[in-house]
Write an enzyme that holds these catalytic residues in place. Structure first.
Site, short mmCIF file in Angstrom:
data_model
loop_
_atom_site.label_atom_id
_atom_site.label_comp_id
_atom_site.label_asym_id
_atom_site.label_seq_id
_atom_site.Cartn_x
_atom_site.Cartn_y
_atom_site.Cartn_z
CG ASP A 110 -69.34 -35.02 -53.88
OD1 ASP A 110 -70.57 -34.86 -53.81
OD2 ASP A 110 -68.68 -35.57 -52.98
CG ASP A 112 -72.58 -38.22 -55.97
OD1 ASP A 112 -71.41 -38.13 -56.37
OD2 ASP A 112 -72.90 -38.31 -54.78
CG ASP A 190 -79.60 -40.83 -47.16
OD1 ASP A 190 -80.15 -40.05 -47.97
OD2 ASP A 190 -78.39 -40.72 -46.87
#
Length: 494
Positions: A110, A112, A190
């Site tokens: 995907d 983002d 992260d």
């Protein structure tokens, strides 16, 4: 006085106009951000390390001619979103895994997008947009089955406001709707390899915290203090394992150090979210590697406490062999583009906890083992759903697979034809074969009979079934002798 009020009314009305705001924002960027000298083209910019003005993270600018990403590799729908945001006066970047995977030569699952537009502003630009999320609000731009996730730059937490941000006593973020600038957003990512931003305005990449260097070195490094970041979201520990195996990276020592101690924090994560994480861990072709690393870092127990108890009791026993066999089988099917289903996965994973629970119920209640199995099914599934919320559309078929295990020995004959018509026969048959490999003995013999029967043609199956009738008849003879004799025969015997 009247003229002043009229003027204030007009200016207030204009300031609330979305078109005026965009023009104002564009002019502000044009005059405040424009350099005094002529701006160089992307080809003239050389990769350079800069210090982000409001961030402790280093920033490296990588121009178009210094990286391998091409717009041809980016989803057409993602490009539509990026261009519309950019043309509307907002900053827009492709971010995270999509950029990372493209740089590694992998095909992203995907794409983002991140922007300085708020979810409400995004919704005004796209009629096919829906705002989702409570912990952190996101905009989903829907193009049929393709969904482009658009997030607003995240900022640092300031004064506490439960409507904007909220954390638990353990430090886990419960609500995180704090917006900021791109430098702050990078600090909130992260891992450094996910703090990569592809700029649609000049096709350059902004790499924070040494993300490009870590990508080349194969190092997975957490941004910020590891213990604090894991407490904010314990799922990051699972992500560390998943990224390490998926990307063939090693977890940096400082990043890895707190994981074993903080692993129990995963029990606080909603069971519904853990269901999605398990799919990512075990249904992506790296199940065995993830399982082994989860054991190493003590991350398996919070997800599968019933199985973990058996593994600790007998580290080389049937439960361990079964889990390893399931992981290998799942990886093989994924890599061969064959379907995998949570129904079979959970039925196989929980088979030995089910058997042990059934034996305990049989001893406690005096039920036959066959009846105890049916009583144990609900207990085992209910306990598992406390940590991983298995949807009923998968848990119910898992119970069907369990029930069929009890019928295989009783149906080695002409009844085998009827059993094969069951919708879950194939999944149950696959579990029987795994049990045969793990347990050997009578289970292996039963598995061999069924394998011979399944792989035979129609004529051969009839012969095998008739031979099965004879063997099953001898095995069931004691049960027939238990029948109560008729009154006439009893009198004759006297």
């Amino acid at each position: 006085m009247i003229a002043a009020r009229f003027f204030n009314h007009i200016t207030d009305h204009i300031s609330r106009c979305p078109i005026f705001r965009r023009i104002s924002q564009f002019c502000k960027q044009l005059f405040e951000d424009a350099p005094k000298t002529t701006a160089p083209t992307p080809a003239q910019i050389q990769p350079q390390a800069l210090e982000a003005s409001s961030s402790a993270l280093s920033l490296e600018l990588v121009p178009r001619d210094a990286h391998s990403i091409s717009r041809k590799e980016i989803s057409e729908n993602a490009l539509k979103v990026l261009y519309r945001l950019n043309k509307s006066g907002f900053k827009a970047y492709l971010v995270g895994g999509g950029v990372r995977d493209l740089l590694l030569g992998l095909e992203p699952k995907d794409f983002d997008v991140v922007t300085n537009a708020t979810p409400e502003e995004i919704k005004k630009l796209f009629r096919n947009c829906r705002v989702v999320g409570r912990r952190f609000r996101l905009a989903h731009i829907v193009f049929g089955r393709d969904v482009i996730e658009v997030a607003t730059f995240r900022g640092h937490h300031g004064e506490s406001n439960d409507k904007v941000s909220k954390a638990s006593a353990e430090g886990r973020l419960l609500r995180d709707n704090v917006y900021g600038e791109i430098d702050e957003d990078a600090e909130r990512r992260d891992f450094t390899v996910n703090a990569l931003y592809y700029d649609i305005s000049d096709y350059s990449i902004r790499s924070y915290g040494g993300g490009m260097a870590d990508l080349k070195a194969g190092t997975l490094r957490l941004i910020g203090d590891p213990e604090t970041r894991y407490r904010e979201d314990p799922v990051r520990m699972l992500r560390a394992v998943r990224f390490a195996t998926k990307l063939s990276m090693s977890i940096e020592e400082v990043t890895a150090k707190p994981i074993k101690q903080l692993a129990p924090l995963l029990t606080d994560i909603p069971a519904a979210r853990m269901y999605e994480e398990v799919l990512k861990l075990f249904f992506a072709g790296k199940a065995l590697a993830n399982f082994e690393m989860m054991l190493e870092y003590k991350l398996f127990a919070p997800l599968f406490p019933q199985i973990d108890a058996l593994l600790k009791e007998d580290p080389k026993g049937p439960a361990m062999k079964m889990v390893q066999a399931i992981m290998k089988s799942t990886d093989l099917r994924v890599n061969e583009d064959k379907p995998v289903t949570p129904s079979f996965f959970y039925a196989a994973m929980l088979w030995y906890p089910l058997r042990q629970r059934a034996e305990d119920i049989a001893v406690e209640s005096g039920l036959t083992l066959y009846d105890a199995f049916f009583a144990a099914m609900g207990d085992v599934m209910e306990q598992q759903c406390q940590t991983i919320s298995i949807p009923r559309r998968f848990s119910t078929p898992s119970k069907d697979i369990w029930q069929l295990q009890l019928r295989f020995d009783r149906s080695q004959g002409t009844r085998a034809f009827k059993l094969m018509e069951h919708p879950k026969f194939r999944a149950a048959y696959d579990l029987l074969l795994l049990r045969g490999e793990v347990e050997g003995g009578n289970v292996a013999k039963s598995a061999a009979w069924w394998q011979q029967f399944v792989e035979a043609d129609e004529t051969e199956r009839l012969t095998i079934a008739r031979s099965g009738n004879k063997s099953s008849g001898n095995r069931n003879a004691p049960q027939r002798r238990r029948r109560r004799p008729s009154t006439t025969k009893a009198k004759a015997a006297e």
